[in-house]
Write a protein that holds these residues in place. Structure first.
Motif, PDB file in Angstrom:
ATOM      1  N   ASP A 195     -25.748 -21.764  -2.053  1.00 45.04           N
ATOM      2  CA  ASP A 195     -24.974 -20.343  -2.661  1.00 45.04           C
ATOM      3  C   ASP A 195     -25.753 -19.072  -2.440  1.00 45.04           C
ATOM      4  N   LEU A 196     -27.203 -19.166  -2.799  1.00 51.49           N
ATOM      5  CA  LEU A 196     -28.068 -18.359  -2.804  1.00 51.49           C
ATOM      6  C   LEU A 196     -28.432 -17.543  -1.577  1.00 51.49           C
ATOM      7  N   ASN A 197     -27.925 -18.368  -0.646  1.00 45.65           N
ATOM      8  CA  ASN A 197     -28.250 -18.051   0.723  1.00 45.65           C
ATOM      9  C   ASN A 197     -26.999 -17.388   1.472  1.00 45.65           C
ATOM     10  N   GLU A 198     -26.018 -17.245   0.602  1.00 42.92           N
ATOM     11  CA  GLU A 198     -24.516 -16.718   0.821  1.00 42.92           C
ATOM     12  C   GLU A 198     -24.311 -15.614   0.118  1.00 42.92           C
ATOM     13  N   ILE A 199     -25.234 -14.565  -0.211  1.00 46.13           N
ATOM     14  CA  ILE A 199     -25.069 -13.584  -1.089  1.00 46.13           C
ATOM     15  C   ILE A 199     -23.939 -12.706  -0.601  1.00 46.13           C
ATOM     16  N   GLU A 200     -24.171 -12.473   0.603  1.00 53.31           N
ATOM     17  CA  GLU A 200     -22.937 -11.525   1.248  1.00 53.31           C
ATOM     18  C   GLU A 200     -21.791 -11.861   1.283  1.00 53.31           C
ATOM     19  N   ARG A 201     -21.416 -13.193   1.224  1.00 49.30           N
ATOM     20  CA  ARG A 201     -20.075 -13.684   1.058  1.00 49.30           C
ATOM     21  C   ARG A 201     -19.662 -13.613  -0.288  1.00 49.30           C
ATOM     22  N   PHE A 202     -20.499 -13.920  -1.046  1.00 49.89           N
ATOM     23  CA  PHE A 202     -20.309 -13.440  -2.808  1.00 49.89           C
ATOM     24  C   PHE A 202     -19.643 -12.017  -2.932  1.00 49.89           C
ATOM     25  N   GLU A 203     -20.522 -11.130  -2.385  1.00 49.01           N
ATOM     26  CA  GLU A 203     -20.322  -9.850  -2.612  1.00 49.01           C
ATOM     27  C   GLU A 203     -19.046  -9.305  -1.904  1.00 49.01           C
ATOM     28  N   ARG A 204     -18.710 -10.032  -0.753  1.00 46.72           N
ATOM     29  CA  ARG A 204     -17.440  -9.702  -0.035  1.00 46.72           C
ATOM     30  C   ARG A 204     -16.238 -10.137  -0.905  1.00 46.72           C
ATOM     31  N   PRO A 256     -15.298 -18.675  -6.469  1.00 47.35           N
ATOM     32  CA  PRO A 256     -15.641 -18.016  -5.038  1.00 47.35           C
ATOM     33  C   PRO A 256     -16.845 -18.407  -4.313  1.00 47.35           C
ATOM     34  N   ASP A 257     -17.258 -19.662  -4.966  1.00 46.27           N
ATOM     35  CA  ASP A 257     -18.127 -20.439  -4.084  1.00 46.27           C
ATOM     36  C   ASP A 257     -17.587 -21.165  -2.722  1.00 46.27           C
ATOM     37  N   VAL A 258     -16.316 -21.170  -2.560  1.00 44.44           N
ATOM     38  CA  VAL A 258     -15.513 -21.989  -1.432  1.00 44.44           C
ATOM     39  C   VAL A 258     -14.456 -20.811  -1.063  1.00 44.44           C
ATOM     40  N   GLY A 259     -14.631 -20.282   0.123  1.00 41.15           N
ATOM     41  CA  GLY A 259     -13.711 -19.738   0.864  1.00 41.15           C
ATOM     42  C   GLY A 259     -12.435 -20.425   1.115  1.00 41.15           C
ATOM     43  N   PHE A 260     -11.283 -19.563   1.378  1.00 41.31           N
ATOM     44  CA  PHE A 260     -10.117 -20.402   1.725  1.00 41.31           C
ATOM     45  C   PHE A 260     -10.154 -20.980   2.881  1.00 41.31           C
ATOM     46  N   GLU A 313      -9.481 -22.718   6.412  1.00 39.34           N
ATOM     47  CA  GLU A 313      -8.954 -22.233   7.749  1.00 39.34           C
ATOM     48  C   GLU A 313      -8.771 -20.875   7.953  1.00 39.34           C
ATOM     49  N   SER A 314      -8.090 -20.267   6.981  1.00 37.76           N
ATOM     50  CA  SER A 314      -7.888 -18.913   7.178  1.00 37.76           C
ATOM     51  C   SER A 314      -9.000 -17.938   7.033  1.00 37.76           C
ATOM     52  N   GLN A 315      -9.879 -18.729   6.249  1.00 35.50           N
ATOM     53  CA  GLN A 315     -11.433 -17.926   5.997  1.00 35.50           C
ATOM     54  C   GLN A 315     -12.721 -18.827   6.227  1.00 35.50           C
ATOM     55  N   ASN A 316     -12.116 -19.767   6.887  1.00 36.24           N
ATOM     56  CA  ASN A 316     -13.265 -21.046   7.310  1.00 36.24           C
ATOM     57  C   ASN A 316     -14.311 -21.538   6.038  1.00 36.24           C
ATOM     58  N   GLY A 317     -13.161 -21.798   5.045  1.00 36.20           N
ATOM     59  CA  GLY A 317     -13.771 -22.430   3.678  1.00 36.20           C
ATOM     60  C   GLY A 317     -13.679 -23.761   4.050  1.00 36.20           C
ATOM     61  N   ALA A 318     -13.704 -24.752   3.019  1.00 37.30           N
ATOM     62  CA  ALA A 318     -13.691 -26.232   2.863  1.00 37.30           C
ATOM     63  C   ALA A 318     -12.993 -26.598   1.802  1.00 37.30           C
ATOM     64  N   GLN A 319     -12.274 -27.837   1.935  1.00 34.68           N
ATOM     65  CA  GLN A 319     -11.554 -28.503   1.123  1.00 34.68           C
ATOM     66  C   GLN A 319     -12.256 -29.235  -0.092  1.00 34.68           C
ATOM     67  N   VAL A 320     -12.484 -28.403  -1.003  1.00 30.74           N
ATOM     68  CA  VAL A 320     -13.662 -28.859  -1.859  1.00 30.74           C
ATOM     69  C   VAL A 320     -13.018 -29.130  -3.396  1.00 30.74           C
ATOM     70  N   TYR A 321     -12.196 -28.313  -3.802  1.00 31.09           N
ATOM     71  CA  TYR A 321     -11.360 -28.537  -5.062  1.00 31.09           C
ATOM     72  C   TYR A 321      -9.949 -28.785  -4.994  1.00 31.09           C
ATOM     73  N   GLY A 322      -9.355 -29.428  -5.986  1.00 37.57           N
ATOM     74  CA  GLY A 322      -7.966 -29.665  -5.871  1.00 37.57           C
ATOM     75  C   GLY A 322      -7.233 -29.861  -7.206  1.00 37.57           C
ATOM     76  N   THR A 323      -5.957 -30.010  -7.387  1.00 32.10           N
ATOM     77  CA  THR A 323      -5.094 -30.369  -8.360  1.00 32.10           C
ATOM     78  C   THR A 323      -5.697 -29.868  -9.833  1.00 32.10           C
ATOM     79  N   PRO A 324      -5.714 -28.480 -10.023  1.00 39.05           N
ATOM     80  CA  PRO A 324      -6.261 -27.992 -11.118  1.00 39.05           C
ATOM     81  C   PRO A 324      -5.107 -28.038 -12.482  1.00 39.05           C
ATOM     82  N   TRP A 325      -5.451 -28.359 -13.486  1.00 41.42           N
ATOM     83  CA  TRP A 325      -4.678 -28.405 -14.579  1.00 41.42           C
ATOM     84  C   TRP A 325      -5.220 -27.421 -15.694  1.00 41.42           C
ATOM     85  N   PRO A 326      -4.343 -26.527 -15.908  1.00 39.30           N
ATOM     86  CA  PRO A 326      -4.854 -25.523 -16.990  1.00 39.30           C
ATOM     87  C   PRO A 326      -4.902 -25.909 -18.386  1.00 39.30           C
TER      88      PRO A 326
END
Length: 844
Positions: free
Chosen positions: A60-69, A455-459, A461-474
């Motif tokens: 993540d520290l190598n992706e500072i620009e993405r986090f700023e975006r 924000p560590d994971v982009g969306f 397909e639409s933003q070239n992110g990855a399928q990292v998280y799922g099924t959130p329960w609040p």
């Protein structure tokens, strides 16, 4: 080596509670053993987890620009990685401080003082150790990692001691639809309970161990060797529903056309719904019942406050429109025993994941795929529990690159208007990045109502992110349960798909960027964690339809207060005289084998896409001078509307659809009026409401069912064919009924020759018009006949051709209706239409 505490059962053997160091985790599992059938102690390799999170933060520290975006779109700023962060330790210190401050602000307890002192000491040490001393800082990271765990577990929101979850590997096919077909399920897994999940000594229980089904086709059998999906807990916390597929039988799609009776699959390859009682104290289960059966996939059960159960099913019939044997599935409901199954949503395309909001409404994801590109609209919808008044919450006309392809697993955060969900891909599965949606923020077709929790994971397909998280329960606006797999961030391929089945574990996630591992099985992925406890039942929304009557009515009514109340400006001087009502039909054949009314080319979506929908004009109804309308509609038929000017030309058109339930009285304020604005009620009663509802006036022959051979070709035969035949050598296009094989799509992957009249092939590419003036929205006055070359040509006078009012109307209706040829999908019906006969779609 991990420092942990032995479970109480072992303590009784070994003596007082003690800290064990240097003891391999595997040995801990062996020592503890199994206390009851299906129950085992949990061993967590926290050193490995700390190392994984450390490495992820390095990336993540190598992706500072993405986090700023993504900074302005991020729900809480501490979840970002910042330029002031020198290494993972700095990130961990900052996020742990935010976690501690938030808990302290909510809950003052003696243990927090001790934890706060320990954190202050560790934070001070981190400040004193230079960033270049990597080994020392890595050691401090490990110490703070364990302390953060204790701080997280001090949260008063964690006031439950049982977590329900599934063990289930990812589906074998990566697509938002195919992941829920039982034929793509990987065998293995089960329904599990994690006891004491926020302690150093949790235990895992297989709730189906030594349990047999008590009713249904699978009575007296155990649910083993199959796959599980979509658990749900009753409001009293005593019952659990889930979907199960046996994973036996023919895995292929076995039928195409008989939707109502024979379904689509071998029943051993379909998900069916089950329920069981669960005693949270003894962990014993009882009354395991099979609720549904057949050759349809039934899944995603949802307890309704009115006592019924909503779920997703293929029973409505219909197919996906992009080249495979993919049955559509929509929201249905039933009695809790599986009887009295009814359609809640007659939508022609797929829907997912119903849940209930605090005010008793049914929240779900809908693929809105009417006359536009297939990858742009899979976002939240809401309707009453009896299937009335279905409306998009936001994002239905969003721009693909600025938003997630899909928002799935949506649940309202109790006590808040906000909704938690997963930003997931179109060509993938229901994993991605966690988001929060605030419906009270006006939609801007972009990110205004949406914030990134992760924000560590982009969306994907639409933003070239990855399928990292799922099924959130609040658990609140800042704390959630979810599943997570850091390895998914290393996914490869066009859409960052994973290599292998995935190693999703159960986590406690917070808005500040902290992830606390609760459980992971290295042999199989986990899914859908949720507290096993009673919860407040939402409000009961009273039924206002007659759908459950023994003989329900076949109609409902709809009223529109003011058609001019619109988000987009109407052309100056526009006077709307009528509404044209269309019914759209589900694709009754897979697009690879059936006809297409035509296939959408680059002009409708600026990119080739899938087959277009068949439709019929049900008729027109008057619009009063104040813009109001009031009329009847057939129940449970999916419809959309066009606003017509005084010449009968469409000025505005829906690119979505709606319906009425039997006996429903549906009210709309305008034509896509702003959703977040208070209704602008007129000072006087709308004129249309001072009379009985209008009954739609049928249109000309060839509009219901739709048929180019009956609607348009007679006009050409009478006024155009002979002259054009004499002028072929001068470049005049042929306009006769000769059959030709035409390619009606710009998509090479979907390209297939379709039999049409030569006149249609001559007109459809250059003279007809099926664009709506914009890729995502309809631009009033900029589509259909008004924007077509053919209408301009005929209106200006084409040689000596004089068209009657009826003949010109036939041409304009065709142009306003996306210039379709067929009104059916089946080859047999197509042959009838080619001969000029009447053929209705087989699925309505």
């Amino acid at each position: 080596m991990l420092v942990t505490t032995l479970p109480n059962k072992v303590n009784r053997v070994l003596g007082p509670r003690m800290l064990i160091t240097g003891l391999p985790l595997l040995l801990l599992s062996v020592v503890v053993g199994r206390s009851v059938a299906g129950q085992s102690a949990v061993s967590l390799d926290l050193e490995q987890e700390a190392q994984a999170q450390y490495e992820t933060l390095l990336d993540d520290l190598n992706e500072i620009e993405r986090f700023e975006r993504y900074a302005e779109e991020t729900y809480h700023p501490e979840a970002l990685v910042k330029r002031s962060d020198r290494d993972p330790l700095d990130v961990l210190v900052r996020r742990t401080r935010a976690l501690l401050d938030d808990i302290q602000g909510r809950f003052a307890a003696p243990e927090l003082k001790e934890l706060s002192a320990k954190f202050a000491a560790l934070s001070e040490r981190a400040t004193l150790v230079d960033a270049g001393e990597k080994p020392r800082r890595r050691k401090l990271f490990g110490e703070l990692f364990l302390l953060r765990r204790k701080i997280a577990f001090s949260n008063p929101l964690l006031d439950f001691d049982k977590l329900l979850f599934l063990k289930r590997d990812r589906a074998t096919y990566d697509h938002m639809c195919d992941q829920y077909y039982g034929t793509n399920a990987a065998p293995g897994g089960g329904v599990y309970l994690l006891s004491d999940p926020f302690s150093d000594a949790p235990t895992s229980t297989d709730l189906l161990a030594n349990t047999v089904v008590t009713s249904g086709r699978l009575a007296s059998t155990s649910l083993v060797n199959g796959s599980f999906l979509s658990p749900e807990i009753s409001y009293d916390g005593k019952s659990v529903m889930f979907a199960y597929v046996e994973c036996v039988g023919d895995p292929s799609h076995v039928t195409h056309l008989d939707h109502a009776n024979n379904g689509h699959w071998d029943r051993g390859r379909c998900y069916h719904l089950f329920s069981m009682n669960v005693d949270s104290e003894s962990l014993e289960t009882s009354n395991l019942r099979q609720l549904t059966d057949g050759t349809f996939n039934d899944f995603d059960p949802c307890y309704l406050p009115n006592g019924r159960v909503a779920f997703i099913s293929e029973r409505r019939g219909g197919y996906l429109r992009c080249g495979r044997d993919c049955p559509s599935y929509t929201v249905h409901d039933m009695k809790p025993d599986g009887s009295d199954i009814r359609i809640l949503s007659p939508h022609e395309n797929n829907e997912w994941h119903p849940s209930v909001t605090d005010d008793g409404m049914l929240l779900y994801t809908r693929w809105d795929y009417v006359d536009r590109h297939g990858c742009t609209a899979h976002h939240p919808w809401i309707m009453t529990p009896d299937g009335r008044d279905s409306r998009a919450i936001h994002g239905n006309f969003s721009t693909k690159k600025e938003r997630a392809d899909m928002e799935m697993d949506l649940r309202q955060i109790s006590g808040s208007a906000k909704i938690i969900g997963t930003a997931a891909p179109h060509h993938g599965q229901a994993y991605g990045s966690i988001i929060i949606v605030d419906p009270n923020i006006p939609d801007d077709d972009a990110m205004a109502p949406v914030r990134r929790v992760t924000p560590d994971v982009g969306f994907p397909e639409s933003q070239n992110g990855a399928q990292v998280y799922g099924t959130p329960w609040p658990l609140s606006e800042n704390y959630f349960l979810c599943v997570y797999d850091a390895k998914m961030a290393k996914g490869t391929g066009k859409h960052n798909k994973p290599e292998g089945p995935g190693q999703y574990g159960v986590y406690l996630l917070d808005a500040f960027g902290n992830k606390i591992l609760l459980y992971r099985d290295p042999a199989i992925a986990c899914l859908s964690p949720m507290p096993l406890r009673a919860r407040t039942k939402p409000l009961v929304v009273a039924d206002q339809s007659a759908r459950l009557a023994s003989d329900p009515p076949t109609e409902g009514t709809m009223a529109i207060i003011d058609v001019y109340d619109s988000m987009l400006a109407w052309p100056e001087g526009t006077k709307i005289s009528a509404l044209r009502i269309y019914q759209i039909y589900p694709s009754s054949t897979p697009s690879a084998v059936g006809l297409s009314p035509h296939q959408l080319g680059r002009r409708i979506a600026e990119a080739a896409d899938s087959n277009n929908l068949a439709r019929s004009v049900l008729g027109t109804v008057p619009v009063e001078k104040d813009g109001s309308a009031y009329f009847t509609l057939p129940a449970l038929k999916e419809v959309y509307f066009q606003a017509l000017d005084e010449k009968g030309l469409a000025v505005q058109s829906m690119r979505s659809a709606t319906w009425v339930q039997p006996g429903e009285r549906l009210l709309c304020y305008g034509c896509h009026e702003p959703k977040q604005r208070a209704p602008q009620m007129p000072e006087q009663t709308p004129l249309a409401l001072l009379r009985e509802p209008s009954v739609p006036t049928p249109d000309v022959d060839g509009t219901h069912p739709f048929s180019y051979p009956r609607l348009v070709q007679p006009v050409l035969d009478a006024k155009c064919v002979s002259c054009h035949a004499e002028s072929l050598d001068q470049g005049a296009p042929p306009l006769d009924r000769q059959l030709v094989q035409a390619n009606l799509t710009a998509n090479k992957n979907l390209s297939k020759l379709t039999t049409v009249y030569r006149s249609y092939d001559s007109l459809v590419h250059d003279y007809a018009f099926w664009s709506y003036g914009d890729v995502y929205r309809t631009r009033p006055g900029q589509f259909g006949a008004r924007a077509s070359e053919l209408y301009k040509l005929l209106s200006a006078g084409h040689h000596d051709v004089e068209l009657s009012e009826d003949e010109m109307h036939r041409i304009t209706v065709w142009l306003d209706s996306l210039s379709n040829f067929y009104g059916v999908y089946e080859e047999e019906g197509g042959k009838i239409q080619l001969k000029g006969g009447v053929a209705h779609p087989t699925l309505q």
